[in-house]
Design an enzyme around this catalytic site. Structure first.
Site, PDB file in Angstrom:
ATOM      1  N   GLY A  86     -18.014  -1.411  -3.215  1.00  0.00           N
ATOM      2  CA  GLY A  86     -18.675  -2.425  -4.027  1.00  0.00           C
ATOM      3  C   GLY A  86     -18.036  -2.566  -5.392  1.00  0.00           C
ATOM      4  N   PHE A  95     -13.776  -3.478   0.251  1.00  0.00           N
ATOM      5  CA  PHE A  95     -14.682  -2.770  -0.656  1.00  0.00           C
ATOM      6  C   PHE A  95     -16.141  -2.904  -0.207  1.00  0.00           C
ATOM      7  CE2 PHE A  95     -11.317  -3.622  -4.097  1.00  0.00           C
ATOM      8  CZ  PHE A  95     -10.676  -2.428  -3.836  1.00  0.00           C
ATOM      9  N   TYR A 112       0.855  -1.182   0.000  1.00  0.00           N
ATOM     10  CA  TYR A 112       0.000   0.000   0.000  1.00  0.00           C
ATOM     11  C   TYR A 112       0.896   1.239   0.000  1.00  0.00           C
ATOM     12  CZ  TYR A 112      -4.176  -2.748   1.270  1.00  0.00           C
ATOM     13  OH  TYR A 112      -5.232  -3.624   1.298  1.00  0.00           O
ATOM     14  N   THR A 121     -25.230   1.269  -8.857  1.00  0.00           N
ATOM     15  CA  THR A 121     -25.626  -0.104  -9.116  1.00  0.00           C
ATOM     16  C   THR A 121     -27.116  -0.265  -8.871  1.00  0.00           C
ATOM     17  OG1 THR A 121     -25.202  -0.773  -6.839  1.00  0.00           O
ATOM     18  CG2 THR A 121     -23.355  -0.915  -8.378  1.00  0.00           C
TER      19      THR A 121
END
Length: 302
Positions: free
Chosen positions: A222, A218, A71, A232
């Site tokens: 998503g 997530f 990261y 979505t």
């Protein structure tokens, strides 16, 4: 309407990662570096703000931080920021990291290390975090295939005292079972959200049956993944529930995540101090059966 400023991570309840107790609402460090973890040319974060977010997270009762040596952006390393912000670490702070992927000498993304490279990745995390052992190390898997040899290396490092507990990430039920046959597994990190259930709900259920933490990544974004929450089919339902409770859509998504089982943890990440407070407060939000039916009309989750 919740008063987010007064809510701490303890509102989400606790879970045991082996012999380590954590609040179920934790913090993911990936976004602390900016948007450049998977794109080294992207802008880096503000260092002082990132350090401030980490310190505020701990003040708000967060005692489970997820990170990784890979990261990092052009100017920021999540592990270095954690070290700078939180050393000396509090006794109850659990830092979970992961190995498997990494960066090559030229900065190129390497999705899967060879077994003999894993010790170097573990030692890199130890150096960056300033620790003599790692609380939890997840083997981040690239997809299908056997993980026994890789997990066996980590089991050896656990026996050597470099690692306290082991987990796996991005796995199927078969890979989860394969790892458990090698050494104890305390957590599974898989992509999972209202509208994005990679490998389905079978891994979540398998973890519950084995008393193993299921830790979605997530959970807010998503299908948007690194870019953030996407538009979505479930977005309108999330917005309707958020309006009914006077909270944000992100808080609804986190509350839904935590209500998928007592063994489910959340590790939302942010570099924004206001979003941090909102995320932590989501641990106190309890969705009704009607809310849950609206969010998941087919009843396939949890």
């Amino acid at each position: 309407m919740m008063n987010s400023e007064t809510i701490t991570a303890a509102a989400a309840g606790t879970w045991e990662l082996g012999d380590l107790t954590v609040n179920r609402l934790g913090f993911g460090a990936m976004r602390l570096t900016g948007s450049g973890v998977f794109d080294p040319t992207a802008p880096s974060s503000d260092r002082d703000q990132a350090i401030g977010v980490l310190r505020r997270a701990v003040e708000l009762g967060v005692n489970h931080i997820d990170t990784a040596a890979f990261y990092f952006s052009a100017l920021r390393s999540a592990n270095e920021l954690i070290n700078r912000a939180l050393v000396p670490y509090s006794d109850d702070l659990v830092i979970t990291t992961k190995v498997g992927p990494g960066r090559g000498p030229s900065g190129e993304w390497l999705p899967w290390a060879a077994p003999d490279q894993l010790r170097g990745q573990v030692e890199e995390n130890l150096r960056q975090l300033g620790l003599d052992h790692l609380d939890v190390v997840n083997l981040r898997c690239p997809g299908e295939g056997s993980i026994a040899e890789h997990f066996g290396v980590l089991a050896g490092l656990r026996e050597a005292g470099l690692i306290r507990h082991l987990g796996v990430s991005n796995v199927s039920v078969e890979q989860f079972d394969e790892a458990r046959a090698v050494a104890p597994v305390v957590c599974v990190q898989n992509r999972y959200s209202i509208d994005s259930r990679r490998f389905g709900d079978d891994v979540l259920r398998a973890c519950g049956e084995q008393g193993v933490a299921f830790v979605p990544f997530f959970a807010i974004a998503g299908e948007g993944r690194e870019a953030g929450a996407a538009d979505t089919d479930s977005a309108s339902a999330v917005l309707a529930v958020a309006r009914a409770h006077g909270v944000s859509p992100a808080q609804v998504r986190l509350a839904w995540t935590l209500q998928q089982g007592p063994h489910v943890l959340a590790i939302p990440g942010t570099g924004d101090p206001d979003h941090l407070v909102e995320n932590v407060a989501a641990g106190a939000l309890r969705l009704s059966p009607e809310d849950l039916r609206l969010l998941d009309p087919d009843g396939t989750a949890g």
